[in-house]
Design a protein around this motif. Structure first.
Motif, PDB file in Angstrom:
ATOM      1  N   LEU A 109       0.835  -1.201   0.000  1.00  0.00           N
ATOM      2  CA  LEU A 109       0.000   0.000   0.000  1.00  0.00           C
ATOM      3  C   LEU A 109       0.872   1.255   0.000  1.00  0.00           C
ATOM      4  O   LEU A 109       0.571   2.236  -0.706  1.00  0.00           O
ATOM      5  N   MET A 110       1.948   1.255   0.754  1.00  0.00           N
ATOM      6  CA  MET A 110       2.835   2.422   0.811  1.00  0.00           C
ATOM      7  C   MET A 110       3.502   2.682  -0.540  1.00  0.00           C
ATOM      8  O   MET A 110       3.754   3.829  -0.920  1.00  0.00           O
ATOM      9  N   ASP A 111       3.788   1.612  -1.283  1.00  0.00           N
ATOM     10  CA  ASP A 111       4.351   1.791  -2.623  1.00  0.00           C
ATOM     11  C   ASP A 111       3.336   2.425  -3.572  1.00  0.00           C
ATOM     12  O   ASP A 111       3.699   3.257  -4.419  1.00  0.00           O
ATOM     13  N   ALA A 136       1.877  -5.200  14.201  1.00  0.00           N
ATOM     14  CA  ALA A 136       3.023  -4.797  13.378  1.00  0.00           C
ATOM     15  C   ALA A 136       2.574  -3.989  12.163  1.00  0.00           C
ATOM     16  O   ALA A 136       3.239  -3.016  11.763  1.00  0.00           O
ATOM     17  N   ALA A 137       1.441  -4.368  11.557  1.00  0.00           N
ATOM     18  CA  ALA A 137       0.937  -3.629  10.398  1.00  0.00           C
ATOM     19  C   ALA A 137       0.520  -2.216  10.791  1.00  0.00           C
ATOM     20  O   ALA A 137       0.762  -1.249  10.044  1.00  0.00           O
ATOM     21  N   LYS A 143       3.713   6.008  10.022  1.00  0.00           N
ATOM     22  CA  LYS A 143       4.431   7.111   9.399  1.00  0.00           C
ATOM     23  C   LYS A 143       3.740   7.583   8.128  1.00  0.00           C
ATOM     24  O   LYS A 143       3.592   8.788   7.902  1.00  0.00           O
ATOM     25  N   THR A 144       3.294   6.642   7.316  1.00  0.00           N
ATOM     26  CA  THR A 144       2.592   7.006   6.091  1.00  0.00           C
ATOM     27  C   THR A 144       1.277   7.704   6.397  1.00  0.00           C
ATOM     28  O   THR A 144       0.887   8.660   5.716  1.00  0.00           O
ATOM     29  N   LEU A 145       0.589   7.227   7.416  1.00  0.00           N
ATOM     30  CA  LEU A 145      -0.693   7.839   7.774  1.00  0.00           C
ATOM     31  C   LEU A 145      -0.506   9.251   8.310  1.00  0.00           C
ATOM     32  O   LEU A 145      -1.364  10.118   8.123  1.00  0.00           O
ATOM     33  N   THR A 167      -2.505   5.748  18.800  1.00  0.00           N
ATOM     34  CA  THR A 167      -1.647   6.508  17.886  1.00  0.00           C
ATOM     35  C   THR A 167      -2.279   6.651  16.501  1.00  0.00           C
ATOM     36  O   THR A 167      -2.043   7.643  15.805  1.00  0.00           O
ATOM     37  N   ILE A 168      -3.078   5.668  16.094  1.00  0.00           N
ATOM     38  CA  ILE A 168      -3.813   5.769  14.825  1.00  0.00           C
ATOM     39  C   ILE A 168      -4.968   6.760  14.973  1.00  0.00           C
ATOM     40  O   ILE A 168      -5.204   7.606  14.102  1.00  0.00           O
TER      41      ILE A 168
END
Length: 588
Positions: A109-111, A136-137, A143-145, A167-168
């Motif tokens: 997803l980050m890619d 872990a996911a 960071k991306t979020l 944190t989310i």
């Protein structure tokens, strides 16, 4: 044959205007689009079937629309809207976190996030059931979020907000979706039925809406099921039969049985309900809801709280008019407690049947003549309560048996006070037992209280006693009655011995308890409260309450613990001692 599409997909909302029951969320999102203040991450949370994913799709479609309407609705004609409707849009990506919940899925997803959109302004990533992501996911996604590319917007949807990491949550704008009201579901189903050419009444629609429990998707599924079962003409009776819903008429009949005091009719009706395969817990829960609606129907201003068709509302009002609020409150208390005890009960059917029998006697008529006959005339003593001889003997036998089981009568000596010590205590104290006061009042003999008062006054000649023993007796009994709900405390207060002493202008009330532990508890928990009550009730502020341990002498120590009893028996019986030696028992 034309391909069939279920109503939940066919009539899925495609614009903010078609969303059902989420007007505040739709207005907030449209205002943010109009002002251009779009966040980089949103979290839609709420129960199933209330429109979370549909709202995310509408939001994504609207922010990429090339010519939105003045009301911030997607036009449906531009390239972005058409590609979205046809399912070939490269600007809107949906990810199911239930099946893509690992770190590798998040890396993929980050890619994708780095690639800008080909058509439209934003790449929108809708992640459904986001709470299914692994720990872990989630950490890999943080960071991306927090700092995604300018063209990326994340919309997370979940039914279990509490499972998402704080944190989310801190990186998202959170929108809480509400359950859809019954009236909104009925209104939407009525419009869909008209489009599909299905005839269905309001009562049947309300049954479907209530069964859906606030989920529009569930309501549409139940609607399709009813059409498949009944055809294009759906009746109320067919709906409740198909959906296995208990008819309102059962509860109306039950209330009539309760009102008439007919417990047999109520039990037979409950047996009929069970014979048709209905769950007993569902039955008692429905009865609680029915009684609640009757209470609400008693007030015209509370009518909007009843989510029922007008025909049923009128019937509720008619039945509620013949019932008192006291009856309804008591009935609701019985049914709710029955619900609470249902899962832990061994005999669940008997539990509900007993509740029905209790409900049947709530409105039983009172024999006023019998009550008046028992009431004593003015100036006469209250009639003595009759206790059956068998009950009294059984109670005494139970007490004797329990005492014998604790300590055998021939093994343990009884507590006794020497005669000379008893007479000495009697001469020194001017006290009085509360239980003796009660017996004295019931028999009409006031000599005991008069003697006590005389003793109290005789011991303090020349002093002006503001509080007399007779007055203390009345105050103490009235105070004990206030603690009647606490049985142990009431028993202690009503049977204890109290004394009255005068020390100058002070009135000292001595309250005797049985042991030091009881004294310490009352001193810490109750002393100030009791003293304040005595002062307030008597109007005399110079009252001091002293807690004392009842003095008595024992001719021989009474064994209490099992080891003490065993040692006592060994001392008194050589056979017991020899038996212990033979068996090698070490009694400590």
């Amino acid at each position: 044959m034309e391909q069939y599409i279920v109503s939940a997909r066919k009539y899925r909302p495609d614009s903010f205007g078609t969303l059902i029951g989420q007007d505040n969320i739709a207005k907030t999102l449209k205002n943010s689009i109009r002002s251009g203040q779009l966040a980089h991450a949103y979290l839609f949370c709420g129960p199933r079937g209330v429109g979370k994913t549909s709202t995310a799709r509408i939001f994504a479609k609207t922010i990429n629309c090339m010519s939105p309407t003045p009301d911030m609705e997607p036009c449906g004609h531009c390239e972005s809207c058409v590609s979205f409707d046809e399912g070939r849009s490269y600007c809107i990506h949906e990810l199911d976190a239930a099946s893509n919940n690992g770190v590798e899925d998040i890396k993929q997803l980050m890619d994708k996030v780095r690639i800008p959109p080909q058509v439209g302004k934003y790449s929108v990533y809708i992640i459904d059931e986001v709470h299914m992501l692994s720990q872990a996911a989630f950490n890999a996604f943080l960071k991306t979020l927090e700092e995604p590319p300018a063209h990326a917007i994340f919309v997370l949807a979940t039914t279990e907000k509490h499972k998402i990491l704080p944190t989310i949550l801190s990186r998202c704008q959170t929108y809480d979706f509400n359950r859809i009201g019954i009236e909104d579901i009925v209104r939407n189903l009525r419009g869909i039925a008209a489009k599909e050419g299905v005839e269905i009444g309001d009562e049947a629609l309300h049954v479907i809406a209530a069964k859906a429990d606030g989920a529009m998707r569930d309501a549409l599924t139940l609607f399709d099921q009813s059409v498949a079962f009944c055809g294009r003409n759906i009746s109320y009776e067919e709906v409740i039969s198909n959906l296995n819903v208990l008819d309102y008429d059962y509860y109306f009949r039950l209330i009539d049985f309760f009102k008439a005091g007919d417990h047999v009719g109520a039990l037979l009706l409950f047996d009929e309900v069970l014979s048709k395969g209905f769950n007993a817990l569902y039955f008692i829960s429905g009865l609680s809801r029915h009684i609640r609606d009757l209470i609400v129907s008693k007030s015209a201003s509370a009518a909007p709280l009843i989510e029922l068709p007008d025909s049923l509302k009128k019937r509720y009002e008619e039945q509620a008019a013949g019932l008192s609020l006291g009856f309804l409150y008591a009935a609701l208390d019985i049914t709710v407690k029955c619900e609470m005890a249902y899962k832990t009960s061994i005999n669940q059917r008997l539990l509900i049947e007993f509740a029905l029998m209790r409900l049947s006697v709530l409105s039983a008529p009172v024999d006023v003549a019998a009550v008046a006959a028992e009431k004593p005339a003015s100036g006469q003593a209250a009639p003595e309560r009759h206790v059956p001889a068998g009950a009294a003997q059984g109670k005494q036998a139970f007490a004797d048996t329990a005492l014998e089981k604790r300590v055998p009568a021939d093994a343990v000596p009884a507590k006794r006070v020497p005669a000379d010590a008893a007479s000495e205590l009697k001469r020194k104290r001017t006290g009085y037992s509360i239980s003796a006061m009660m017996e004295g009042n019931a028999s009409g003999n006031g000599s005991a209280s008069g003697q006590t008062s005389a003793n109290a006054q005789g011991g303090h000649e020349g002093l002006k006693a503001e509080l007399t023993m007779d007055k203390l007796k009345q105050l103490w009994m009235a105070m004990a009655e206030q603690y009647k709900s606490k049985k142990n405390l009431y028993s202690t207060l009503s049977t204890a011995r109290v004394e009255l002493e005068h020390d100058g202008n002070k009135n000292i009330v001595r309250f005797y308890v049985v042991n030091e532990a009881q004294k310490e508890w009352i001193m810490n928990k109750l002393h100030r409260e009791l003293e304040t009550k005595l002062r307030t009730d008597s109007g005399i502020h110079d009252i001091l309450l002293a807690i004392e341990v009842e003095p008595y002498e024992k001719t021989e120590a009474v064994p209490y613990m099992p080891s003490e009893k065993a040692k006592y028996m060994m001392e008194k019986s050589p056979e017991v001692r020899n038996l212990c030696d033979d068996l090698g028992l070490d009694l400590k």
